[in-house]
Design an enzyme around this catalytic site. Structure first.
Site, PDB file in Angstrom:
ATOM      1  N   LEU A  97      74.655  82.365  59.847  1.00 60.68           N
ATOM      2  CA  LEU A  97      74.120  83.119  58.703  1.00 60.68           C
ATOM      3  C   LEU A  97      73.753  84.553  59.078  1.00 60.68           C
ATOM      4  CD1 LEU A  97      71.979  80.398  56.865  1.00 60.68           C
ATOM      5  CD2 LEU A  97      74.252  81.240  56.265  1.00 60.68           C
ATOM      6  N   ASP A 148      82.349  76.312  60.890  1.00 63.79           N
ATOM      7  CA  ASP A 148      82.113  77.402  61.845  1.00 63.79           C
ATOM      8  C   ASP A 148      82.217  78.755  61.124  1.00 63.79           C
ATOM      9  OD1 ASP A 148      81.557  78.805  64.130  1.00 63.79           O
ATOM     10  OD2 ASP A 148      83.507  78.502  65.072  1.00 63.79           O
ATOM     11  N   HIS A 183      83.195  72.452  66.895  1.00 67.69           N
ATOM     12  CA  HIS A 183      84.566  72.954  66.643  1.00 67.69           C
ATOM     13  C   HIS A 183      85.614  72.518  67.670  1.00 67.69           C
ATOM     14  CE1 HIS A 183      82.996  75.834  69.496  1.00 67.69           C
ATOM     15  NE2 HIS A 183      82.397  76.604  68.608  1.00 67.69           N
TER      16      HIS A 183
HETATM   17  O1  DOR Z   1      84.865  82.067  66.511  1.00 63.78           O
HETATM   18  C1  DOR Z   1      83.679  81.952  66.772  1.00 63.78           C
HETATM   19  N1  DOR Z   1      82.757  82.770  66.232  1.00 63.78           N
HETATM   20  N2  DOR Z   1      83.282  80.994  67.621  1.00 63.78           N
HETATM   21  C2  DOR Z   1      82.022  80.887  68.036  1.00 63.78           C
HETATM   22  O2  DOR Z   1      81.730  79.997  68.779  1.00 63.78           O
HETATM   23  C3  DOR Z   1      81.010  81.885  67.617  1.00 63.78           C
HETATM   24  C4  DOR Z   1      81.366  82.476  66.341  1.00 63.78           C
HETATM   25  C5  DOR Z   1      80.550  83.696  65.987  1.00 63.78           C
HETATM   26  O3  DOR Z   1      79.317  83.628  66.090  1.00 63.78           O
HETATM   27  O4  DOR Z   1      81.125  84.704  65.533  1.00 63.78           O
END
Ligand code: DOR
Length: 442
Positions: free
Chosen positions: A67, A312, A236
């Site tokens: 968020l 995710d 994920h």
């Molecule tokens: O693709 C991703 N983005 N994988 C993650 O584990 C973190 C996330 C992010 O916080 O942008």
């Protein structure tokens, strides 16, 4: 407030219901469910007709979202993220601690919960950090995080740094009945990788991340979950070898659960080149893998090894994504595209039933995180999602509620969506594109 939802097909794996039922909601809770509740038997209730073909299910729960508040409000806020959540059919989200500052103490957790109360849309369940600052050195105060309202711990964005830290995290979180959610990745194998190590990354000259980077840590954590008897959840999951490890762990009675994102069961690393080469909206961590991995994820969804679908949801500003592939941040938004992708790619082709869809998106996330939702049992919170299985949905990035528009699904035409989202008996989202849905706002 009393509302009588009439005429929908109720699908609730937790109570085993699947059929025509009326749902009476009273004071924010499920009052009664029966095949036909006459308005005269529910005095004072507003009768709400469910649109033709509508499916009434326990509110969907996304157990993995970012968020971004506090600290990265140019990407998302609790208000914009929960607006995206309810538009995507989610009545609750669990949010990761990689904010700025990291959610490693009760103050940050309380701040998030206050923002969620102000927004008053989806329920927000914070996930606290495993280690202080997610730096991988010293455990965060897990008891304090639990007391403040965190439902799990994770250093997501990064793996739990060492086996010893993971062991201690499992021991402490286990005492509070919380799972440890790990972003499984071996940093030495990931190195400077930006895409799945394979043909397509090589063809584009991109540095690769091998599947082994994820698999090794999934194996490590399963061993430690076995050692401690505590619950470990794989965030994920993307690689077929990780799924094998989870299958093995489950067969030995280890408390291991796992989630997969829609992008990992829909896309493959071919998307690095087609339709747009070097599109940073297909850069995520873990990366999109090969067809054999994608097919294994589908198989795990079908055979029950995979417990949950989580998005995710990782909003990033267009200015951050509009750079060379190597330099772009990892992640894509997912809250508003998940339900259409699940319908179109899993339910309509006959891979899974509606019941299994609800299990993956509501029943099981509630079970894993021990949340009060995930069921339409009498007395449960009146969190409902009304699905429109045949709704044509055109994904338009520019029209997403999320502050960030980083999706690879822009322009996709899918079948199946959300008619309305109801939290605590109150309608928080109505989809104008569904005939008759306006009545759900009454
Ligand atoms: O693709 C991703 N983005 N994988 C993650 O584990 C973190 C996330 C992010 O916080 O942008």
């Amino acid at each position: 407030m009393k509302r009588l939802f009439k005429g929908g097909r109720v699908v609730d794996p937790a109570t085993g219901r699947d059929g025509r039922f009326d749902v009476l909601v009273e004071d924010g809770r499920i009052g009664r469910i029966a095949t036909d509740i006459a308005p005269a038997d529910a005095p004072g209730a507003t009768v709400v007709p469910v649109p033709a073909g509508g499916i009434v299910c326990p509110g969907l729960i996304d157990m993995h979202v970012h968020l971004r508040e506090p600290g990265q409000e140019h990407k998302e806020t609790v208000a914009s993220g929960t607006a995206a959540a309810v538009a995507g059919g989610f009545t609750a989200v669990a949010c990761m601690p990689n904010t700025t500052p990291i959610n490693d103490n009760a103050g940050v957790t309380a701040y998030m919960l206050r923002k969620a109360a102000e927004a008053n849309l989806a329920r927000v369940y914070p996930i606290g950090a495993v280690s202080k600052g997610s730096a991988g050195e010293e455990l965060a105060d897990i008891g304090e995080l639990h007391e403040a309202g965190c439902v799990a711990i994770s250093d997501d964005g990064k793996p739990v740094a060492t086996a010893l830290l993971m062991r201690r995290a499992l021991e402490y979180a286990g005492m509070f009945g919380m799972p440890v959610i790990d972003h499984c990745e071996d940093p030495s194998l990931k190195g400077e990788g930006v895409a799945h190590e394979g043909y397509h990354a090589s063809a584009l000259g991109l540095r690769g991340i091998p599947n082994a980077s994820e698999e090794i840590v999934v194996h490590r954590d399963i061993v430690l979950a076995g050692l401690t008897g505590a619950a470990f959840h794989v965030a994920h999951m993307s690689a077929r070898g990780s799924l094998d490890a989870v299958r093995y762990g489950k067969s030995r009675g280890v408390k291991v659960t796992c989630e997969v994102t829609p992008h990992h069961f829909v896309l493959t690393d071919e998307a690095l080149r087609d339709p747009v080469p070097y599109d940073t909206n297909v850069k995520m961590n873990p990366p999109l893998c090969e067809a054999a991995d994608r097919d294994a994820m589908l198989q795990g969804i079908v055979d029950g090894t995979i417990d949950a679908i989580a998005t995710d949801h990782a909003p990033h500003h267009a200015d951050e994504k509009r750079v060379e592939f190597d330099r772009a941040p990892f992640g894509i938004v997912g809250l508003e595209t998940a339900v259409p992708l699940v319908f179109d790619r899993l339910v309509h082709p006959g891979h899974i039933t509606l019941r299994r869809m609800v299990e993956l998106l509501s029943t099981n996330p509630a079970r894993i995180l021990r949340l009060p939702g995930g069921t339409l049992a009498e007395g449960a919170p009146a969190d409902l999602t009304i699905l429109a299985p045949d709704l044509p949905v055109a994904i338009e990035a520019a029209r997403l509620r999320s502050k960030s528009k980083n999706t690879p699904f822009d322009g996709w035409q899918l079948r199946g969506g959300v008619a309305a989202t109801i939290v605590g008996g109150r309608t928080v989202y109505v989809n104008d594109a569904v005939a008759g849905a306006d009545a759900l706002g009454a």
